[in-house]
Design a protein around this motif. Structure first.
Motif, PDB file in Angstrom:
ATOM      1  N   MET A   1       0.769  -1.047  -0.219  1.00 20.97           N
ATOM      2  CA  MET A   1      -0.008   0.006   0.108  1.00 20.97           C
ATOM      3  C   MET A   1       0.858   1.194   0.077  1.00 20.97           C
ATOM      4  SD  MET A   1      -3.056   1.128   2.770  1.00 20.97           S
ATOM      5  CE  MET A   1      -4.421   0.316   2.075  1.00 20.97           C
ATOM      6  N   LYS A   2       0.642   2.143  -0.954  1.00 22.27           N
ATOM      7  CA  LYS A   2       1.395   3.286  -1.071  1.00 22.27           C
ATOM      8  C   LYS A   2       1.022   4.333  -0.040  1.00 22.27           C
ATOM      9  CE  LYS A   2       1.725   3.209  -6.050  1.00 22.27           C
ATOM     10  NZ  LYS A   2       1.829   3.807  -7.144  1.00 22.27           N
ATOM     11  N   PRO A   3       2.026   5.080   0.401  1.00 25.71           N
ATOM     12  CA  PRO A   3       1.780   6.031   1.754  1.00 25.71           C
ATOM     13  C   PRO A   3       0.454   6.714   1.615  1.00 25.71           C
ATOM     14  CG  PRO A   3       4.209   6.296   1.119  1.00 25.71           C
ATOM     15  CD  PRO A   3       3.426   5.282  -0.046  1.00 25.71           C
TER      16      PRO A   3
ATOM     17  N   ILE B   1     -10.504  -6.296   2.027  1.00 25.38           N
ATOM     18  CA  ILE B   1      -9.246  -6.431   1.305  1.00 25.38           C
ATOM     19  C   ILE B   1      -8.289  -4.934   1.582  1.00 25.38           C
ATOM     20  CG2 ILE B   1      -8.296  -5.956  -1.062  1.00 25.38           C
ATOM     21  CD1 ILE B   1     -10.580  -7.519  -2.276  1.00 25.38           C
ATOM     22  N   PHE B   2      -8.787  -3.949   1.870  1.00 25.95           N
ATOM     23  CA  PHE B   2      -8.248  -2.704   2.272  1.00 25.95           C
ATOM     24  C   PHE B   2      -7.734  -2.918   3.659  1.00 25.95           C
ATOM     25  CE2 PHE B   2     -10.603  -0.379  -1.105  1.00 25.95           C
ATOM     26  CZ  PHE B   2      -9.537  -0.448  -2.074  1.00 25.95           C
ATOM     27  N   GLU B   3      -8.437  -3.412   4.422  1.00 24.88           N
ATOM     28  CA  GLU B   3      -7.997  -3.913   5.874  1.00 24.88           C
ATOM     29  C   GLU B   3      -7.038  -4.514   6.087  1.00 24.88           C
ATOM     30  OE1 GLU B   3      -9.384  -2.652   9.370  1.00 24.88           O
ATOM     31  OE2 GLU B   3      -9.374  -1.081   7.890  1.00 24.88           O
ATOM     32  N   ARG B   4      -6.736  -5.499   5.119  1.00 24.56           N
ATOM     33  CA  ARG B   4      -5.623  -6.590   5.237  1.00 24.56           C
ATOM     34  C   ARG B   4      -4.475  -5.708   4.704  1.00 24.56           C
ATOM     35  NH1 ARG B   4      -7.036 -11.067   1.634  1.00 24.56           N
ATOM     36  NH2 ARG B   4      -8.644 -11.712   3.238  1.00 24.56           N
ATOM     37  N   GLN B   5      -4.659  -4.893   3.446  1.00 17.89           N
ATOM     38  CA  GLN B   5      -3.259  -4.276   2.999  1.00 17.89           C
ATOM     39  C   GLN B   5      -2.983  -3.338   4.139  1.00 17.89           C
ATOM     40  OE1 GLN B   5      -5.098  -2.598  -0.540  1.00 17.89           O
ATOM     41  NE2 GLN B   5      -4.514  -4.586  -1.805  1.00 17.89           N
TER      42      GLN B   5
ATOM     43  N   THR C   1       2.265  -2.978   9.616  1.00 18.70           N
ATOM     44  CA  THR C   1       3.278  -3.912  10.255  1.00 18.70           C
ATOM     45  C   THR C   1       4.760  -3.531   9.610  1.00 18.70           C
ATOM     46  OG1 THR C   1       1.916  -5.718  10.305  1.00 18.70           O
ATOM     47  CG2 THR C   1       4.301  -6.195  10.354  1.00 18.70           C
ATOM     48  N   ARG C   2       4.693  -3.072   8.213  1.00 16.25           N
ATOM     49  CA  ARG C   2       6.008  -2.772   7.614  1.00 16.25           C
ATOM     50  C   ARG C   2       6.728  -1.503   8.116  1.00 16.25           C
ATOM     51  NH1 ARG C   2       4.055  -2.667   2.310  1.00 16.25           N
ATOM     52  NH2 ARG C   2       2.644  -4.491   2.428  1.00 16.25           N
TER      53      ARG C   2
END
Length: 86
Positions: A1-3, A72-76, A82-83
């Motif tokens: 996911m981009k900032p 999907i967005f919640e998972r991303q 985390t990253r």
């Protein structure tokens, strides 16, 4: 996911899942698909029963679309957090 997507989703998720599903799923996907498929594609089959069934189908489909995209967005979002170490 981009900032920038991360920040947009952070703001969107504060509105809540129910509102997201209603706006992004039912109103932005289900309703236009109902109108297009019912009144433009099947314009020769317009009985009250067909219109009601089509509305139920497309609005339910829109809600499912909203729920799926929410997850999907919640998972991303979770992976991006985390990253980032947040």
């Amino acid at each position: 996911m981009k900032p920038d997507a991360f920040v947009r989703w952070q703001k969107t998720r504060t509105l809540g899942k129910r509102r997201y599903v209603l706006i992004s799923g039912v109103l932005s996907y289900g309703l236009p698909m109902f109108v297009a498929m019912t009144f433009f594609v099947h314009r020769n089959d317009l009985s009250a029963r067909f219109i009601a069934a089509s509305a139920l189908l497309w609005l339910t489909g829109g809600a499912l679309f909203g729920l799926i995209t929410w997850h999907i967005f919640e998972r991303q979002y979770a992976k991006a957090r985390t990253r980032m170490g947040a």
